[in-house]
Design a protein around this motif. Structure first.
Motif, short mmCIF file in Angstrom:
data_model
loop_
_atom_site.label_atom_id
_atom_site.label_comp_id
_atom_site.label_asym_id
_atom_site.label_seq_id
_atom_site.Cartn_x
_atom_site.Cartn_y
_atom_site.Cartn_z
N PHE A 187 100.81 23.85 96.59
CA PHE A 187 100.34 22.50 96.90
C PHE A 187 98.91 22.36 96.39
N THR A 188 98.44 21.12 96.34
CA THR A 188 97.09 20.81 95.87
C THR A 188 96.39 19.93 96.89
N VAL A 189 95.10 20.22 97.10
CA VAL A 189 94.28 19.41 98.01
C VAL A 189 93.12 18.84 97.17
N PRO A 190 93.20 17.57 96.77
CA PRO A 190 92.11 16.97 95.99
C PRO A 190 90.81 16.97 96.78
N GLY A 211 87.71 15.87 98.72
CA GLY A 211 87.44 14.70 99.55
C GLY A 211 88.60 14.26 100.41
N SER A 212 89.75 14.95 100.32
CA SER A 212 90.93 14.54 101.09
C SER A 212 90.97 15.28 102.42
N HIS A 213 91.91 14.85 103.26
CA HIS A 213 92.07 15.38 104.62
C HIS A 213 93.52 15.82 104.78
N LEU A 214 93.74 17.14 104.89
CA LEU A 214 95.08 17.71 105.00
C LEU A 214 95.26 18.32 106.37
N ALA A 215 96.41 18.05 107.00
CA ALA A 215 96.77 18.69 108.26
C ALA A 215 97.95 19.61 108.01
N VAL A 216 97.90 20.80 108.64
CA VAL A 216 98.97 21.80 108.51
C VAL A 216 99.62 21.93 109.88
N VAL A 217 100.96 21.71 109.94
CA VAL A 217 101.69 21.79 111.21
C VAL A 217 102.87 22.73 111.05
N GLY A 218 103.36 23.20 112.18
CA GLY A 218 104.51 24.10 112.19
C GLY A 218 104.56 24.87 113.48
N PRO A 219 105.67 25.53 113.76
CA PRO A 219 105.80 26.29 115.01
C PRO A 219 104.80 27.43 115.07
N SER A 220 104.53 27.91 116.27
CA SER A 220 103.65 29.06 116.46
C SER A 220 104.23 30.28 115.76
N LYS A 243 82.09 33.22 88.46
CA LYS A 243 81.94 31.88 87.92
C LYS A 243 81.73 30.88 89.05
N VAL A 244 81.25 29.73 88.65
CA VAL A 244 81.11 28.60 89.58
C VAL A 244 81.90 27.44 89.00
N PRO A 245 82.89 26.92 89.73
CA PRO A 245 83.72 25.84 89.18
C PRO A 245 82.95 24.53 89.07
N SER A 246 83.48 23.64 88.27
CA SER A 246 82.82 22.35 88.06
C SER A 246 83.24 21.31 89.09
N ASP A 247 84.34 21.56 89.84
CA ASP A 247 84.74 20.64 90.89
C ASP A 247 85.30 21.44 92.06
N PHE A 248 85.74 20.75 93.10
CA PHE A 248 86.13 21.41 94.34
C PHE A 248 87.62 21.23 94.67
N GLU A 249 88.44 20.90 93.69
CA GLU A 249 89.87 20.74 93.99
C GLU A 249 90.46 22.10 94.40
N LEU A 250 91.16 22.12 95.53
CA LEU A 250 91.76 23.32 96.07
C LEU A 250 93.24 23.33 95.71
N ARG A 251 93.67 24.40 95.04
CA ARG A 251 95.06 24.46 94.57
C ARG A 251 95.69 25.80 94.96
N VAL A 252 96.93 25.74 95.42
CA VAL A 252 97.71 26.92 95.79
C VAL A 252 98.95 26.96 94.91
N ASP A 253 99.17 28.08 94.21
CA ASP A 253 100.29 28.21 93.27
C ASP A 253 101.11 29.45 93.60
N GLY A 254 102.37 29.27 94.00
CA GLY A 254 103.30 30.37 94.20
C GLY A 254 102.83 31.41 95.18
N LEU A 255 102.19 31.00 96.25
CA LEU A 255 101.55 31.93 97.17
C LEU A 255 102.60 32.65 98.02
N THR A 256 102.55 34.00 97.99
CA THR A 256 103.45 34.84 98.80
C THR A 256 102.62 35.91 99.47
#
Length: 600
Positions: free
Chosen positions: A374-377, A379-388, A345-358
């Motif tokens: 989490f959800t990334v609408p 056109g938005s800008h998300l930064a991911v930080v954390g220890p190595s 399939k091809v989605p109608s929009d580009f919203e990126l969503r993560v649900d219960g990821l393990t």
């Protein structure tokens, strides 16, 4: 990572199976092959005419005290050499139209086959370092194929032209010269399997040394702790001894090859010199014809035999070994991609969503990610930080579909990645890793690799927006060659890879520490360029300054993840507050604070 090897596999690998596919690929480029052959034939014109023209210059000119006639015949020879030189300059471009498509197809096969094998080799994170090694073999195939074709032109066409010219000039001399030359070429061909086997044994021994020493170095603490230094030294010593023996065997075979090629040319020359007085006194040859025959031998046949030694014993052996390694690591030819299944399939929009990821590496391993949501609408800008080592790059792999979670889903536009049209997904989602790859080719080809239809204005826009102007000027323009020999720094490679994706149609871009080799100013420029570009931007942050530029920040803190803005996370996340505090302290110090107090 070395593919299994056994005698049967070696025999098959160095036999017809190894050569069948590249030969078929070469034949697909019929125009390039025809152009190469035509220009090569023109380049052998002196080999065909040199002896005749030298003989006429003597017999009809200099020996009759006719200086003008002698110089005239030599002028004809000079004109033939000029024409041959002009033709020879046209051979490499024509050859490039044959060899470059072969290289591109081999790269696709190697990368595709290796990725499929590596990703399917769980448990554990796949070791993709073999791609680098096989890419080197692919470059070897490209270079040695070009060298081999040029060598075959010099050997085959030159020997043929010289033999024909000699037979027409002095048939009796041809009977003395052609047999030793033909026997030499035949023996070189018969030696080829033995040379290839020794070269391949040397290569495998070298890889074994690298694997053995690399394993010992990576486990050196355990080796020392267990008191296993003698065993480790013995294992490394065995590997080095095997390599030394293989190198000696290859050297002996190479020496035999060189001696054979030299002897063949010298025997032909000695035979003509020994028979020369009798041929002259008996009237079977004139002085000019004898000198013309010697010209064919010394100026054409002997250089061709030396080239044959290099071609059959050097380029052909390296090509056969490289093809065998590529076959063993790339696996069978990938089947043509099937049409998207009805469920694609091809989605109608580009919203990126993560649900219960393990996700975890291996059945009994502790999860690297646990119940991440989490959800990334769009056109938005998300930064991911954390220890190595906290799992940021693993998250990037999951977001792009490179890895699959044990639990939970990643979806775009409400549709799981597994249900999407693969072609659409590859064009829509792009990831730029820390170690950027630059293809051998021009700067333009590198920039437009993901969008071949990009116009000159598009390229100029990318160069201006991302600040590639100084790099392009240093290289020599958009058509300048780049690759392993262009002296690119890691930061310049990252800039080219970033511009390549910036020009692409991707609407979800992940930068997995893709600016770590850039200074903070260049990094900020790159991120702002991607932020202004239509689409979603996810940055695995290398510096806290990247997080400050984002709309939202995802903090990965072992058992949990927190999503929010900068001020909110300062209150809610002790880890984020510590990272920001270390970063702000580092900014007040001299040196390179952003590299010292990184977000990863």
């Amino acid at each position: 990572m070395t593919a299994p090897d056994d005698p049967a596999d070696a025999a098959a690998g160095l036999g017809r199976r190894v050569w069948r596919r590249p030969l078929a690929e070469l034949l697909r480029e019929r125009r390039g092959v025809a152009a190469t052959l035509l220009w090569s034939l023109a380049a052998t014109l002196p080999a065909l005419l040199s002896g005749h023209l030298v003989a006429r210059a003597l017999d009809r000119g200099f020996l009759r005290d006719d200086l003008a006639a002698g110089l005239g015949w030599l002028a004809v020879l000079g004109a033939a050499m000029v024409a041959a030189a002009v033709s020879a300059r046209r051979v490499p471009p024509a050859l490039g139209r044959v060899v470059e498509p072969l290289r591109d197809r081999l790269v696709r096969r190697v990368v595709t086959g290796t990725l499929r094998r590596a990703v399917g080799a769980a448990p554990g994170r796949p070791d993709l370092s073999v791609i680098t090694r096989m890419s080197e073999h692919t470059e070897t195939v490209r270079d040695t194929t070009a060298g081999l074709l040029l060598g075959l032109q010099q050997v085959g066409l030159t020997v043929t032209a010289a033999a024909v010219g000699l037979a027409l000039l002095a048939p009796v001399v041809a009977l003395l010269v052609v047999p030793p030359v033909a026997v030499t070429l035949l023996l070189l061909v018969l030696l080829l399997p033995s040379l290839a086997a020794r070269e391949r044994a040397s290569l495998l021994a070298e890889e074994r040394v690298a694997d053995t020493v690399g394993g010992i170095v990576s486990d050196v603490r355990d080796v020392v702790a267990c008191g296993a230094e003698p065993e480790a030294a013995g294992e490394a010593g065995d590997a080095f001894r095997v390599q030394a023996a293989a190198e000696r065997a290859a050297a002996r075979a190479g020496a035999l090859r060189t001696a054979l090629g030299t002897a063949g040319g010298q025997l032909a020359l000695v035979a003509v010199l020994a028979a020369g007085p009798w041929l002259l006194h008996s009237g079977r040859l004139s002085t000019g014809e004898l000198l013309g025959a010697l010209t064919y031998i010394t100026a054409n046949l002997q250089p061709a035999l030396r080239a044959a030694v290099q071609t059959t014993g050097g380029s052909a052996v390296r090509l056969g070994v490289a093809l065998h390694r590529l076959e063993s690591c790339a696996g069978p030819e990938p089947e043509p991609a099937p049409s998207p299944a009805p469920r694609a399939k091809v989605p109608s929009d580009f919203e990126l969503r993560v649900d219960g990821l393990t996700f975890s590496y291996g059945a009994g391993a502790e999860p690297v990610l646990r119940d991440v949501t989490f959800t990334v609408p769009y056109g938005s800008h998300l930064a991911v930080v954390g220890p190595s080592g906290i799992g940021k790059s693993t998250l990037a792999d999951l977001l792009t579909g490179v890895a699959e979670p044990q639990q939970g889903t990643v979806s775009i536009g409400g549709l799981p990645l597994a249900s999407l049209d693969p072609h659409w997904l590859r064009r829509t989602v792009a990831i730029i890793p820390q170690e950027a790859y630059v293809f051998a080719g021009s700067l333009r080809e590198n920039l437009t690799y993901l969008d071949p239809a990009a116009s000159a204005a598009d390229i100029e826009d990318a160069v201006t927006t991302l600040g590639l102007g100084p790099l392009r000027d240093r290289l020599g323009g958009n058509d300048a060659a780049v690759g392993s020999r262009s002296g690119l720094t890691p930061g310049e490679r990252q800039m080219i890879a970033l511009a390549r994706v910036w020009l692409s149609p991707a609407r979800i871009v992940l930068l997995d520490e893709a600016t770590c080799h850039l200074d903070p100013v260049a990094e900020a420029r790159m991120e702002e360029a991607f932020r202004a570009r239509p689409g979603t931007l996810v940055v695995i942050a290398h510096r806290l300054s990247s997080a400050r530029r984002a709309d939202r920040i995802l903090v990965m803190d072992g058992e949990r993840t927190l999503l929010g803005g900068h001020d909110e996370l300062l209150r809610r996340s002790g880890l984020y507050a510590d990272l920001v505090g270390a970063w702000q302290t580092g900014r007040q110090e001299e040196g390179r604070p952003d590299r010292r107090y990184a977000a990863s």
